[in-house]
Design a protein around this motif. Structure first.
Motif, PDB file in Angstrom:
ATOM      1  N   ALA A 143      -8.411  -3.985   2.357  1.00 41.76           N
ATOM      2  CA  ALA A 143      -7.560  -4.509   1.603  1.00 41.76           C
ATOM      3  C   ALA A 143      -6.084  -3.828   1.998  1.00 41.76           C
ATOM      4  N   PHE A 144      -6.017  -2.551   2.387  1.00 39.61           N
ATOM      5  CA  PHE A 144      -4.791  -2.004   2.322  1.00 39.61           C
ATOM      6  C   PHE A 144      -4.565  -1.101   3.782  1.00 39.61           C
ATOM      7  N   GLY A 145      -5.754  -0.993   4.706  1.00 43.38           N
ATOM      8  CA  GLY A 145      -5.614  -0.388   5.883  1.00 43.38           C
ATOM      9  C   GLY A 145      -5.804   1.011   5.678  1.00 43.38           C
ATOM     10  N   PHE A 146      -5.215   1.969   6.177  1.00 46.69           N
ATOM     11  CA  PHE A 146      -5.335   3.592   6.184  1.00 46.69           C
ATOM     12  C   PHE A 146      -5.473   3.926   4.941  1.00 46.69           C
ATOM     13  N   LEU A 147      -4.133   3.540   4.130  1.00 42.09           N
ATOM     14  CA  LEU A 147      -4.141   4.064   2.962  1.00 42.09           C
ATOM     15  C   LEU A 147      -4.939   3.779   1.707  1.00 42.09           C
ATOM     16  N   GLY A 148      -6.011   2.842   2.157  1.00 36.42           N
ATOM     17  CA  GLY A 148      -6.955   2.271   1.550  1.00 36.42           C
ATOM     18  C   GLY A 148      -8.099   3.198   0.987  1.00 36.42           C
TER      19      GLY A 148
ATOM     20  N   SER B 187       0.914  -1.255  -0.023  1.00 34.20           N
ATOM     21  CA  SER B 187       0.043   0.010  -0.009  1.00 34.20           C
ATOM     22  C   SER B 187       0.836   1.254   0.034  1.00 34.20           C
ATOM     23  N   SER B 188       1.828   1.429   0.879  1.00 30.78           N
ATOM     24  CA  SER B 188       2.739   2.146   0.837  1.00 30.78           C
ATOM     25  C   SER B 188       3.283   2.624  -0.440  1.00 30.78           C
TER      26      SER B 188
ATOM     27  N   GLU C 196       2.653   4.254   7.746  1.00 29.81           N
ATOM     28  CA  GLU C 196       2.642   3.884   6.154  1.00 29.81           C
ATOM     29  C   GLU C 196       2.692   5.153   5.232  1.00 29.81           C
ATOM     30  N   VAL C 197       2.080   6.306   5.524  1.00 29.66           N
ATOM     31  CA  VAL C 197       2.225   7.432   4.920  1.00 29.66           C
ATOM     32  C   VAL C 197       3.700   7.961   4.785  1.00 29.66           C
ATOM     33  N   THR C 198       4.368   7.810   6.061  1.00 28.70           N
ATOM     34  CA  THR C 198       5.746   8.240   6.424  1.00 28.70           C
ATOM     35  C   THR C 198       6.697   7.697   5.196  1.00 28.70           C
ATOM     36  N   LEU C 199       6.475   6.185   5.225  1.00 23.03           N
ATOM     37  CA  LEU C 199       7.075   5.299   4.253  1.00 23.03           C
ATOM     38  C   LEU C 199       6.866   5.807   2.813  1.00 23.03           C
ATOM     39  N   SER C 200       5.629   6.064   2.532  1.00 21.09           N
ATOM     40  CA  SER C 200       5.266   6.468   1.161  1.00 21.09           C
ATOM     41  C   SER C 200       6.186   7.749   0.728  1.00 21.09           C
ATOM     42  N   VAL C 201       6.036   8.833   1.696  1.00 24.51           N
ATOM     43  CA  VAL C 201       6.733   9.958   1.434  1.00 24.51           C
ATOM     44  C   VAL C 201       8.301   9.791   1.394  1.00 24.51           C
ATOM     45  N   ILE C 202       8.773   8.694   2.043  1.00 28.80           N
ATOM     46  CA  ILE C 202      10.266   8.396   2.173  1.00 28.80           C
ATOM     47  C   ILE C 202      10.459   7.768   0.635  1.00 28.80           C
TER      48      ILE C 202
END
Length: 358
Positions: free
Chosen positions: A320-325, A33-34, A164-170
Motif C-alpha cells: 500500500a505504501f511502498g518502503f515505508l509500509g 506514507s511520508s 520518502e524517509v527524507t521527506l518524513s524527516v523534513i
C-alpha cells in the motif's frame, strides 16, 4: 423563498467543501506514507523533544532542528549507506561468487563422515559436488543472475524509500515546532467525533503507537547492532552493511536469518568452520533470540499485536505504501486493533446491568 435560498446555499457550500477535500486528498496522496510516518515519528519521540526544548530555554525552532538532525542520522544515513553499498558492491560480489564456484567447492572435512546416521551419505554427496565444478556452475549461475537482478531492483526500492524517509524527516521539523497547536486541534476534532470518550481513545492510540514503534524499531536496532558485531568478530566483509540489512529485515517475522544464515554458509565454504559454527550460534541465540524477550518488554505499554497481524501489516503496508509500509503497516493495524478492542470492551461494559441497592 428565504428558506429555500439558504438551503441551496448550504448544499452548494457542502458541494464546494467536498470538491475542496477531494482536491486536497489528490494533492497529498503521493505523500501520504511520508506524512503518516512523520506523524508517528514525531509523536513517539515527543518526550525527547520536550526535554531538549527545556534544555535550550524554550527555543522550539532550534530544538525541532536538532531533533530533525537526530532523525536523519537514525533513518536517512543508514539508507544512504545501504543504497550506496548495494550499488557499488553487488556486481563485484557476484563476480567473486561465480569465480569461487568455478574453482569448485572445497572437499568435505573428515569429521563430516563421522556424523551419526547421515554422515557417510552427506560426505559422499559433498564430495561429488566438490569434484564436479562445471555442473555446479551451470546449476547455480542462472540463480545467481536472478538474485543479482533482484538485489539491484531492491537498491532502486531503497532509493525511493530514501526519498520518502527524507521527506518524513523534513515534515517532522514542522510537526515538532507546531506540535502543541496540532495536538489541541486533534483533541477538539476527536471530541466532536467521539464525544467524552475521545480523550481515552486518543490515549489508547498514543500508547499503542509508542509500544509498536519502541518494540519494533528498538528490537530491530538491537538485532542489527548485535548482528554487525557478530559479523565483525567473524571477519565478514561489510559488517555495517549487513547489520543495516538485519535491521530492516528484523521488522519482518523470521527476517534476520535471511542474512546471518547465508553468512554462516559462506564461512563454511571458505573453510572457516570455527567462525561458521560461531555465526550459527550467535545468530540463533543472540541475534534472533533477543526478539523473544526485548520486543515484549518494549511493547508492554502498548498492545500485543498478534503475529498474523504483524505479518499482514508488513506485507500489506509495503503493497500500500511502498518502503515505508514496513513501519506503517504494523503500526496502523496495531492502532486499529487496539481501538476496536477498547471500543468493544467499553460497549460491553455499558450493556451490563448495574447492580445496586433496591
Amino acid at each position: 423563498m428565504i428558506g429555500t435560498g439558504r438551503r441551496l446555499e448550504s448544499i452548494l457550500g457542502i458541494v464546494a467543501l467536498s470538491f475542496l477535500a477531494i482536491g486536497c486528498f489528490l494533492v497529498l496522496r503521493p505523500f501520504a506514507s511520508s506524512l503518516m510516518w512523520a506523524v508517528i515519528l514525531t509523536f513517539s519521540t515527543w518526550p525527547v523533544y520536550v526535554r531538549l526544548e527545556r534544555a535550550l530555554g524554550g527555543r522550539n525552532s532550534l530544538a525541532a532542528f536538532l531533533m530533525t538532525l537526530l532523525l536523519a542520522a537514525a533513518f536517512v544515513l543508514p539508507l544512504v549507506l545501504l543504497g550506496s553499498s548495494i550499488a557499488g558492491d553487488v556486481r563485484p560480489v557476484f563476480d567473486v561468487l561465480r569465480g569461487m564456484l568455478a574453482g569448485g567447492a572445497p572437499l568435505p572435512p573428515d569429521w563430516v563422515a563421522r556424523i551419526p546416521l547421515i554422515g557417510p551419505e552427506l560426505h559422499a554427496a559433498w564430495a561429488s559436488v566438490a569434484q564436479d565444478a562445471g555442473s555446479l556452475v551451470d546449476l547455480v549461475s542462472p540463480y545467481l543472475s536472478a538474485v543479482r537482478d533482484l538485489v539491484v531492483a531492491s537498491g532502486l526500492t531503497i532509493g525511493r524509500g530514501l526519498l520518502e524517509v527524507t521527506l518524513s524527516v523534513i515534515v517532522s521539523f514542522f510537526l515538532y515546532r507546531d506540535g502543541e497547536y496540532a495536538a489541541a486541534q486533534l483533541h477538539v476534532l476527536g471530541k466532536r467525533v467521539a464525544g467524552d470518550r475521545a480523550q481515552h481513545l486518543l490515549k489508547v492510540a498514543g500508547d499503542t503507537i509508542n509500544g509498536v514503534v519502541y518494540g519494533a524499531i528498538g528490537t530491530a536496532l538491537a538485532q542489527g547492532i548485535l548482528a554487525a558485531l557478530g559479523f565483525w568478530i567473524a571477519g565478514v566483509p561489510q559488517p555495517l552493511l549487513l547489520g543495516i540489512a538485519v535491521f530492516f529485515l528484523s521488522l519482518i517475522p523470521s527476517g534476520p536469518p535471511l542474512v546471518w544464515l547465508p553468512v554462516a554458509v559462506w564461512l563454511f565454504h571458505r573453510g572457516d568452520y570455527a567462525y561458521g559454527v560461531f555465526m550459527l550460534i550467535w545468530g540463533t541465540f543472540v541475534v534472533s533470540g533477543v526478539d523473544n524477550f526485548l520486543k515484549p518488554y518494549l511493547i508492554s505499554r502498548g498492545t500485543s499485536l498478534p503475529l498474523l497481524l504483524v505479518f499482514l501489516g508488513v506485507i500489506g503496508g509495503v503493497l500500500a505504501f511502498g518502503f515505508l509500509g514496513i513501519f506503517l503497516g504494523p503500526t496502523l493495524l496495531a492502532v486499529g486493533f487496539a481501538l476496536l478492542r477498547e471500543w468493544g470492551v467499553r460497549d460491553k461494559a455499558a450493556d451490563l446491568p448495574r447492580s445496586g441497592p433496591g
